[in-house]
Motif scaffolding. Structure first.
Motif, PDB file in Angstrom:
ATOM      1  N   PRO A  62       0.826  -1.235   0.000  1.00  0.00           N
ATOM      2  CA  PRO A  62       0.000   0.000   0.000  1.00  0.00           C
ATOM      3  C   PRO A  62       0.852   1.274   0.000  1.00  0.00           C
ATOM      4  O   PRO A  62       0.511   2.244  -0.679  1.00  0.00           O
ATOM      5  CB  PRO A  62      -0.803  -0.113   1.292  1.00  0.00           C
ATOM      6  CG  PRO A  62      -0.876  -1.548   1.568  1.00  0.00           C
ATOM      7  CD  PRO A  62       0.439  -2.115   1.096  1.00  0.00           C
TER       8      PRO A  62
ATOM      9  N   GLY B 189      -4.301   0.778  -1.938  1.00  0.00           N
ATOM     10  CA  GLY B 189      -3.177  -0.152  -1.846  1.00  0.00           C
ATOM     11  C   GLY B 189      -3.540  -1.385  -1.021  1.00  0.00           C
ATOM     12  O   GLY B 189      -3.217  -2.527  -1.410  1.00  0.00           O
TER      13      GLY B 189
ATOM     14  N   ALA C  73      -5.266   6.667  -1.292  1.00  0.00           N
ATOM     15  CA  ALA C  73      -4.264   5.825  -1.959  1.00  0.00           C
ATOM     16  C   ALA C  73      -3.903   4.622  -1.088  1.00  0.00           C
ATOM     17  O   ALA C  73      -3.718   3.504  -1.586  1.00  0.00           O
ATOM     18  CB  ALA C  73      -3.030   6.661  -2.257  1.00  0.00           C
ATOM     19  N   LEU C  74      -3.836   4.845   0.222  1.00  0.00           N
ATOM     20  CA  LEU C  74      -3.489   3.766   1.146  1.00  0.00           C
ATOM     21  C   LEU C  74      -4.572   2.680   1.148  1.00  0.00           C
ATOM     22  O   LEU C  74      -4.282   1.475   1.065  1.00  0.00           O
ATOM     23  CB  LEU C  74      -3.314   4.346   2.555  1.00  0.00           C
ATOM     24  CG  LEU C  74      -2.646   3.444   3.564  1.00  0.00           C
ATOM     25  CD1 LEU C  74      -1.173   3.223   3.178  1.00  0.00           C
ATOM     26  CD2 LEU C  74      -2.712   4.040   4.956  1.00  0.00           C
ATOM     27  N   ILE C  75      -5.815   3.136   1.171  1.00  0.00           N
ATOM     28  CA  ILE C  75      -6.937   2.172   1.153  1.00  0.00           C
ATOM     29  C   ILE C  75      -6.924   1.380  -0.156  1.00  0.00           C
ATOM     30  O   ILE C  75      -7.096   0.161  -0.166  1.00  0.00           O
ATOM     31  CB  ILE C  75      -8.279   2.909   1.352  1.00  0.00           C
ATOM     32  CG1 ILE C  75      -8.362   3.422   2.795  1.00  0.00           C
ATOM     33  CG2 ILE C  75      -9.471   2.023   1.026  1.00  0.00           C
ATOM     34  CD1 ILE C  75      -9.451   4.427   3.038  1.00  0.00           C
TER      35      ILE C  75
ATOM     36  N   ILE D  32       2.074   1.981  -3.418  1.00  0.00           N
ATOM     37  CA  ILE D  32       0.977   2.523  -4.244  1.00  0.00           C
ATOM     38  C   ILE D  32       0.722   4.000  -3.909  1.00  0.00           C
ATOM     39  O   ILE D  32       0.516   4.821  -4.806  1.00  0.00           O
ATOM     40  CB  ILE D  32      -0.283   1.665  -4.066  1.00  0.00           C
ATOM     41  CG1 ILE D  32      -0.051   0.319  -4.783  1.00  0.00           C
ATOM     42  CG2 ILE D  32      -1.528   2.360  -4.614  1.00  0.00           C
ATOM     43  CD1 ILE D  32      -1.080  -0.733  -4.495  1.00  0.00           C
ATOM     44  N   VAL D  33       0.811   4.319  -2.622  1.00  0.00           N
ATOM     45  CA  VAL D  33       0.635   5.732  -2.213  1.00  0.00           C
ATOM     46  C   VAL D  33       1.676   6.606  -2.902  1.00  0.00           C
ATOM     47  O   VAL D  33       1.367   7.670  -3.429  1.00  0.00           O
ATOM     48  CB  VAL D  33       0.734   5.865  -0.685  1.00  0.00           C
ATOM     49  CG1 VAL D  33       0.920   7.318  -0.278  1.00  0.00           C
ATOM     50  CG2 VAL D  33      -0.496   5.302  -0.022  1.00  0.00           C
TER      51      VAL D  33
ATOM     52  N   TYR E 269       0.879   7.014  -6.551  1.00  0.00           N
ATOM     53  CA  TYR E 269      -0.306   7.843  -6.714  1.00  0.00           C
ATOM     54  C   TYR E 269       0.040   9.331  -6.487  1.00  0.00           C
ATOM     55  O   TYR E 269      -0.374  10.212  -7.239  1.00  0.00           O
ATOM     56  CB  TYR E 269      -1.377   7.389  -5.723  1.00  0.00           C
ATOM     57  CG  TYR E 269      -2.710   8.056  -5.915  1.00  0.00           C
ATOM     58  CD1 TYR E 269      -3.566   7.631  -6.928  1.00  0.00           C
ATOM     59  CD2 TYR E 269      -3.116   9.097  -5.099  1.00  0.00           C
ATOM     60  CE1 TYR E 269      -4.794   8.251  -7.108  1.00  0.00           C
ATOM     61  CE2 TYR E 269      -4.336   9.720  -5.276  1.00  0.00           C
ATOM     62  CZ  TYR E 269      -5.178   9.291  -6.282  1.00  0.00           C
ATOM     63  OH  TYR E 269      -6.372   9.885  -6.468  1.00  0.00           O
TER      64      TYR E 269
END
Lengths: 160, 683
Positions: free
Chosen positions: A124, B662, B658-660, A127-128, A131
């Protein structure tokens, strides 16, 4: 009106995902019952193997319960080969006893659960980062356009 | 002697009039030195200050009358008084525009013969008692009647005849003080004000003909003859007027006094309350030579039995009820709803025409008048004004407690505007719009005007909010001798377009930062150029924020003014105007490139000192339209972009989302992996 619709749509999506996250745990529970029916030793093995999942469920405060779902999945991936081996053996009880006493099997099972935990912690965040980089590029482009129009037409620039 | 004197042609004057401008400070016509430190308080009026003056050549003494800018001098009367010899009137020696050292401002200054103000007829009688019959009939009346005759021939009113304004010369002759120092009858004592203008406000007493002066002369003769002032016994002016209109002036003054038949005849003729029945100048001349004209008709007094009660008083004639109604306006509005007023009027020998007009005024709407609250206040005032003119046709125009003669409408409007009395000024505008003077057919009358067009033309273009057709414009159109009252030019005597352009250019060079356009400047130019079309003065007509801006109005009217007086160079004015327009464009134009382009063009043409070129630049409205439309389009776009940026820059929320995402992807990926492992194991 549209906002209300959007909200209810988002809510149902959330519920669907929650269900999806719980699905793997339900599967694990069903497997546990099936194992209990077949062999008591196998059930003890399975219960001990799924200990990381039980702990994860207990400590998971995330609304979507993603951590426990990920750990449970990887925990199952680690357990599944041994369960298959038990299923294929002639004596499930004796096979279960030998797997229980084998240190390597516990290393594999708990190692898989640990990989799941690691993946949940790192993916995650990655991905952050990706993003955020994408958002930065977009913002720069729009800000450039905004400044250009503002300067051309003498519109005061909002510096916030 | 007059090398330093420049001749200015006055615009908008009927007569060929020339107004000199002295270039020497405190000196009129290079001859008369004004002693600005020696103000004469006793005779100074609201409109002009009196100073001592001397002839530089022979040292002879004079009075200098320094006129205030808020006064509209009748320059044609000045011209007539200067050029012609008026016996028994203090001589107007000279007049011109002079810059004064103590105010550093330019004023109209008139030089008149010096006199001893204390040596007047009023003071003489107070000290020595009445004059003898011979003095009155052989000197006072003939001399003043001769003056009145001369004034009448030249359409001039005196308006100041009273014993305290009649000077006694060393050879025991009588000379009337100059009357140019204020509006006609402005400072007149109330008893000397003729009945037809008795209710009028001080600035509203100018009428055509000498009837009011004859009345004042007769009162003056009465005082000289008896030494009595019975009007002072009344507790108020209203009480005296009420009494004299009820009883008639003749009866209340002569009724209980022993007066010779000869003078009784004089008073009977000259003190008639009705100006159309009052003696004319020729009748007085006839009386002087002992040939008294017959008085065939006399105004009714309330001795008859036909009395009308109103507000606790009984009124026996139309003049007296008109006066009472005017002075009790609010009560009169309801009283006019009563049938008894009309019935009473019918019994007063009024003409059929008047009766018909009254029927037309009230006949169709009796029921409405009976319930006056149903009528709008304006309608009720309107009806009462018309009623008063119909029942007292020689009287003034009376509206909502405010009265004035038709001839004084221009000067009164100017006075009220200069004193910032807007409410009363608007009443005058209403009078002009309604053309009330047309309701009176009586001659002479306070409703009489010389040329109706002079009043009707300016008001026909009146528009309350427009600087070009607003009240200031109407004032300047009605008063062709008025100077511009704009604060920008108030220190100069600006009476025409060349004067104005010269003065503005001078001010623009001296005080560029203080330069501004106001409604007086625009109205003054519009009046002098007789602008009647709004489109003539609209620059960028499709853009109200520009076209309605005083600067743009100023630019367009000044452009027209420059065309009218091309000989006046206005380079400084042009520069200041350009810089002000640039400031305006800096504020209101949006597109940076367009702004730069148009400012560069303006700066380029301003060097030529030609306003028409600036107007030409602004005549193409297309780029302004594009700027306007483009700006609103750009604003919308910027708003949209700003929102987008805000959405993208939500910080923690973006991180959380974004964390969710991910986490969800991790779960999904682990499911897929689990599925693959399961399939492999099963196979």
């Amino acid at each position: 009106m549209k906002t209300m619709e959007d909200k209810s749509y988002n809510l149902s999506k959330e519920q669907n995902f929650k269900f999806a996250a719980s699905l793997i745990k339900i599967i694990a529970f069903v497997i546990a019952i099936m194992v209990l029916v077949v062999s008591r030793y196998a059930f003890i093995f399975f219960s001990a193997a799924m200990l990381p999942t039980i702990l994860a469920i207990f400590f998971d405060r995330n609304i979507h319960k993603c951590a426990s779902a990920t750990i449970c999945t990887f925990n199952l991936i680690g357990v599944l080969p041994y369960l298959i081996r038990l299923w294929n053996s002639n004596s499930i009880n004796s096979m279960a006893k030998s797997v229980i006493v084998d240190v390597d099997s516990w290393m594999v099972i708990y190692g898989a659960a640990f990989v799941g935990q690691l993946l949940y912690m790192s993916l995650p965040l990655l991905i952050v980062k990706l993003y955020a980089a994408k958002v930065q590029v977009q913002t720069t482009g729009i800000e450039k356009q905004y400044l250009q129009i503002s300067e051309e037409w003498g519109i005061p620039i909002d510096k916030k | 002697m007059r090398e330093n004197t420049e001749i200015y042609n006055q615009h908008a004057t009927e007569k060929e009039l020339k107004l000199n401008k002295s270039f020497q400070i405190d000196v009129v016509d290079s001859i008369y030195k004004i002693h600005t430190g020696e103000l004469i308080h006793e005779i100074t009026t609201e409109f002009c200050k009196y100073f001592h003056a001397t002839n530089i050549e022979d040292g002879s003494e004079y009075f200098a009358l320094v006129f205030d800018k808020h006064f509209v001098p009748q320059l044609d009367v000045f011209g007539t008084l200067k050029v012609n010899m008026f016996n028994h009137l203090n001589k107007l020696v000279a007049y011109s525009i002079v810059k004064l050292s103590h105010t550093k401002a330019t004023h109209l200054v008139a030089i008149v013969e010096k006199y001893d103000i204390h040596n007047n007829l009023g003071s003489y009688i107070e000290k020595n008692g009445p004059l003898s019959y011979e003095q009155i009939s052989k000197k006072l009346v003939p001399q003043l009647t001769e003056l009145l005759s001369q004034c009448e021939q030249r359409n001039i009113n005196c308006g100041n005849i009273n014993p305290f304004n009649i000077l006694i010369t060393e050879d025991d002759n009588f000379v009337l003080r100059e009357f140019i120092s204020s509006y006609s009858s402005f400072n007149q004592m109330h008893a000397y004000v003729a009945p037809e203008i008795a209710e009028c406000t001080e600035t509203g007493r100018q009428i055509i003909g000498s009837s009011a002066d004859i009345y004042a002369l007769a009162i003056c003769v009465f005082y000289c003859l008896t030494g009595k002032q019975p009007w002072l016994d009344y507790e108020s002016v209203y009480k005296y007027n009420d009494e004299r209109f009820n009883q008639t002036t003749f009866k209340i003054l002569t009724g209980k006094r022993k007066i010779t038949e000869n003078f009784k005849a004089f008073f009977k003729g000259a003190l008639q309350d009705n100006p159309s029945l009052r003696w004319k100048v020729r009748n007085i001349f006839e009386w002087i030579i002992g040939n008294s004209p017959k008085i065939s008709f006399f105004e009714n007094s309330n001795e008859n039995n036909n009395l009308l009660s109103f507000k606790g008083g009984n009124y026996g004639n139309l003049k007296s009820i008109a006066y009472a109604l005017f002075n009790n306006w609010e009560d009169a509005l309801t009283f006019t709803g009563d049938d008894k007023l009309l019935k009473w009027i019918k019994r007063q020998n009024v003409s059929n025409d008047t009766m018909e007009s009254l029927q037309n005024l009230f006949g169709n709407e009796r029921s409405l008048v009976k319930t006056p609250f149903l009528l709008k206040s304006n309608d009720r005032n309107n009806k009462l004004t018309k009623l008063l003119i119909l029942i007292d046709p020689t009287g003034s125009i009376r509206i909502a407690g405010f009265a004035l003669s038709a001839m004084s409408l221009p000067a009164a409007l100017h006075y009220l505007l200069s004193k910032n009395k807007r409410a009363q000024a608007e009443l005058i505008i209403k009078i002009l719009q309604e053309k009330y003077w047309k309701f009176s057919k009586a001659r002479p009358s306070a409703c009489e005007v010389i040329d109706e067009k002079l009043l009707e033309d300016p008001i026909s273009i009146y528009s309350v909010n427009s600087p070009v057709f607003g009240i200031e414009r109407i004032v300047y159109s009605l008063n062709s001798y008025a100077t511009c009252l704009s604060p920008t030019v108030i220190n100069d005597y600006v009476s025409d377009i060349p004067d104005l352009l010269t003065c503005l250019d001078k001010n623009a060079s001296e005080f560029p930062e203080k330069f501004s356009f106001d409604r007086h400047l625009i109205g003054f130019i519009a009046a002098k150029l007789n602008i009647v079309n709004d489109q003539e003065v609209k620059v960028l007509a499709n853009f109200p924020k520009f076209s309605d801006h005083p600067l743009m109005y100023g630019l367009s009217v000044l452009n027209l003014a420059q065309k009218a007086a091309p000989e006046i160079k206005i380079q400084n004015l042009c520069n200041v105007l350009t810089s002000k327009i640039i400031e305006l464009f800096e504020e209101y134009l949006h597109n940076v490139n367009f702004k730069k382009r148009i400012i560069a063009s303006l700066q380029e043409v301003s060097k030529e000192g030609d306003l028409s070129k600036i107007v030409n630049i602004l005549s193409d409205q297309k780029p302004f339209l594009e700027d306007y439309n483009g700006y609103y389009k750009a604003c919308k776009e910027v708003q949209y972009l700003r929102k987008q940026i805000e959405n993208l820059n939500l910080g923690d929320r973006v991180f959380e989302n974004a964390l969710i995402l991910g986490q969800k992807l991790t779960v999904l990926m682990s499911y897929v992996l689990c599925l693959i492992v399961t399939v492999i194991l099963i196979i």
